[in-house]
Design an enzyme around this catalytic site. Structure first.
Site, short mmCIF file in Angstrom:
data_model
loop_
_atom_site.label_atom_id
_atom_site.label_comp_id
_atom_site.label_asym_id
_atom_site.label_seq_id
_atom_site.Cartn_x
_atom_site.Cartn_y
_atom_site.Cartn_z
N CYS A 13 0.84 -1.19 0.00
CA CYS A 13 0.00 0.00 0.00
C CYS A 13 0.87 1.24 0.00
O CYS A 13 2.07 1.17 0.25
CB CYS A 13 -0.88 0.05 1.25
SG CYS A 13 -2.05 -1.29 1.37
N GLY A 40 -0.09 0.27 -5.11
CA GLY A 40 -1.40 -0.35 -4.93
C GLY A 40 -2.37 0.14 -5.97
O GLY A 40 -2.55 1.35 -6.12
N ASN A 115 0.02 1.28 5.80
CA ASN A 115 0.83 0.43 4.93
C ASN A 115 1.58 -0.54 5.83
O ASN A 115 2.30 -0.11 6.73
CB ASN A 115 1.81 1.30 4.12
CG ASN A 115 2.78 0.47 3.30
OD1 ASN A 115 3.90 0.90 3.03
ND2 ASN A 115 2.40 -0.71 2.89
N GLY A 116 1.43 -1.82 5.55
CA GLY A 116 2.10 -2.83 6.37
C GLY A 116 1.12 -3.93 6.73
O GLY A 116 -0.01 -3.96 6.22
N CYS A 250 12.40 -3.00 5.00
CA CYS A 250 12.09 -4.06 4.02
C CYS A 250 13.02 -3.99 2.82
O CYS A 250 13.04 -2.99 2.09
CB CYS A 250 10.64 -3.88 3.56
SG CYS A 250 10.23 -4.90 2.14
N TYR A 256 12.01 -4.42 -5.55
CA TYR A 256 10.88 -4.33 -6.48
C TYR A 256 9.90 -3.18 -6.24
O TYR A 256 9.49 -2.51 -7.18
CB TYR A 256 10.10 -5.66 -6.45
CG TYR A 256 8.80 -5.61 -7.20
CD1 TYR A 256 8.78 -5.70 -8.59
CD2 TYR A 256 7.57 -5.47 -6.54
CE1 TYR A 256 7.58 -5.64 -9.30
CE2 TYR A 256 6.37 -5.41 -7.24
CZ TYR A 256 6.38 -5.50 -8.62
OH TYR A 256 5.21 -5.44 -9.30
N SER A 297 10.82 -3.27 -13.82
CA SER A 297 11.46 -3.63 -12.54
C SER A 297 12.91 -4.08 -12.69
O SER A 297 13.70 -3.96 -11.76
CB SER A 297 10.63 -4.70 -11.83
OG SER A 297 10.35 -5.76 -12.72
N CYS A 447 15.10 -6.00 6.86
CA CYS A 447 14.32 -7.23 6.97
C CYS A 447 14.53 -7.98 5.66
O CYS A 447 14.23 -7.45 4.59
CB CYS A 447 12.84 -6.91 7.17
SG CYS A 447 11.81 -8.40 7.05
N CYS A 450 11.77 -12.56 3.34
CA CYS A 450 11.32 -13.30 2.14
C CYS A 450 12.48 -14.04 1.47
O CYS A 450 12.26 -14.97 0.70
CB CYS A 450 10.63 -12.35 1.15
SG CYS A 450 11.64 -10.96 0.61
#
Ligand code: AMP
Length: 470
Positions: A13, A40, A115-116, A250, A256, A297, A447, A450
């Site tokens: 978001c 978003g 957002n999150g 993040c 991306y 990207s 972080c 992923c």
């Protein structure tokens, strides 16, 4: 069923907030949201106040579909917030789940955009429901409003601080009452949030600095992890309760999500991506004729790879800019043609050549598999796939839709098996050390959940999530 619902809690978001005495802000919010549209595309909304009452409008769709001159004219105010939302599946695609969330509590009206993703969303909802709270949406952001309201006997700042003690997971928030704007960033600073100045005494907060540029605001600084900013007629006031030694920004923002023209916590996204491409060239040198990108990207990393390797960068694939997520594909045949509709190879750049093609990530493998086949059909002699990040193997519980574990090709297959699946001559991913070298010079903590499966802010309790959703 559970997988479907699990997906639902993952969102990307964008948020935007502005306090600009003497100005009408709805059009500025519209412009800010338009420049955050990449974060978003499923729904959006704006809430404003002229000091006495919050007025809002939100709906499913892109910013330019949802708002027109007459909706903007009906939103009068000198302060306001906005939100763009992307969610993945089913139920969540309802108008009700769009933001800002607007509600009434002891202090009057409150509007919030988030957002999150919270990792204790289910527990919080149960806790609040047991105490009689009613919910209108199925999104975790409503729990934040509920928690703040549950401390309504305190002043707003105190209520927010107390709410933050109970919130677990990732949140960058813009919140408003009738006459104040607040910006809140979680203690790990997981999602970006920055602060700018507009005019003599106006302030803006936004997920990315590109939204400040869009309205002619000047970047001041990033909102700090664990910080609450209060903006009202007395100016800017900061409160900070939490102090973590290392934040957990993040890393996927740099891979991306974010726009290359944005700066996040002192890191220019374009620079980070170019460095990722350079690191990849050091780790995976190739004997090829040209480097191309999967636009948009992969573009910046491909340029970095070309710079470091000395191999010429060419535009080898053209992206149709008009195929958003809401693009309607009338027939099955056209759906199957989606990659080609979106990304069409340029024969002139490819014919008879050995090609290195750079993308930022492989999620399910659909894009790479179709693309490799297409590049060969358009005359490429060899196709080597380069990914400017390590394999995405683990789900994100902090607000990015990286798919659920069953769908992540790298969680099930080795690099060689993925290479075989996508049909490339070779496949190389950037290493974890390589990607960290591209961003760690900033001094930030990241972080990498992923990619590494290490979750700095914990994971949701699956049993509780499951129980709450059934
Ligand atoms: P896939 O076709 O499933 O392998 O997806 C890979 C493509 O999706 C790449 O071109 C990525 O740029 C893009 N991508 C990566 N992460 C996301 C995300 N969270 N949301 C949408 N697209 C993504």
């Amino acid at each position: 069923m559970f997988d479907d619902r699990l997906e639902k809690i993952n969102e990307e978001c964008g948020v935007f907030g502005i306090f600009a005495p003497g100005r009408s802000v709805s059009e500025l919010i519209y412009l800010g949201l338009f420049s955050l549209q990449h974060r978003g595309q499923e729904g959006c909304g704006i809430a404003v106040s002229e000091g006495k009452a919050i007025n809002h409008y939100k709906n499913l769709g892109m910013v330019t579909d949802v708002f027109n001159q007459s909706t903007l004219d009906s939103l009068n105010g000198y302060l306001g917030i906005g939100h763009v939302r992307y969610s993945t599946s089913g139920q969540s695609k309802t108008q009700q789940n769009t933001q800002p969330i607007v509600a009434r509590f002891q202090h009057g009206q409150i509007a919030l955009a988030h957002n999150g993703s919270l990792t204790n969303a289910a527990e919080l909802r149960n806790h609040l429901m047991e105490r009689g709270s009613l919910f209108h949406t199925t999104i975790d952001s409503e729990q934040i409003v509920g928690l703040i309201a549950s401390h309504g006997q305190d002043d707003m700042e105190q209520a927010m601080l107390k709410a933050m003690i109970d919130l677990k997971g990732s949140y960058s928030l813009v919140i408003m009452t009738e006459n104040k704007l607040y910006a809140v960033r979680d203690p790990y600073g997981n999602r970006p949030l920055c602060l700018g100045k507009i005019g003599e005494d106006g302030y803006v907060v936004a997920s990315e600095s590109c939204a400040l540029d869009a309205i002619g605001a000047t970047f001041l600084r990033d909102v700090e992890p664990g910080e609450i900013l209060t903006i009202d007629e007395n100016g800017l006031h900061s409160t900070k309760l939490f102090n973590h030694e290392k934040n957990a920004l993040c890393i996927f923002e740099f891979i991306y999500i974010a726009r290359p023209d944005s700066n996040i916590d002192g890191i220019n996204v374009n620079k980070a991506r170019r460095l990722m491409g350079r690191e990849l060239a050091k780790e995976a040198p190739l004997d090829v004729d040209t480097v191309i990108a999967v636009p948009d990207s992969g573009t910046t990393a491909a340029i970095g790879y070309a710079e470091e390797s000395g191999i010429p960068y060419t535009q080898g694939i053209l992206k149709n800019r008009y195929t958003g997520r809401s693009f309607i594909m009338p027939t099955q045949e056209m759906r199957e043609q989606m990659v080609k509709l979106k990304l069409n190879p340029i024969r002139d750049a490819l014919e008879g050549k050995r090609i290195a093609v750079v993308d930022d990530s492989i999620v399910r493998g659909t894009t790479s598999r179709k693309l490799v086949k297409l590049l060969r059909e358009y005359g490429a002699k060899e196709v080597h796939m380069l990914i400017s990040a390590p394999p995405v193997k683990y789900p994100c519980f902090y607000g990015v839709d990286t798919g659920n574990p069953d769908e992540l090709i790298a969680s099930k297959k080795s690099v060689d098996e993925i290479c075989e699946y996508i049909g490339a001559d070779s496949l190389h991913y950037l290493s974890m050390e390589g990607i960290l070298r591209a961003v760690e010079w900033s001094g930030c903590g990241f972080c990498t959940a992923c990619l590494s499966g290490e979750y700095p802010m914990g994971t949701p309790n699956y049993d509780n999530v499951k129980a709450a959703l059934e």
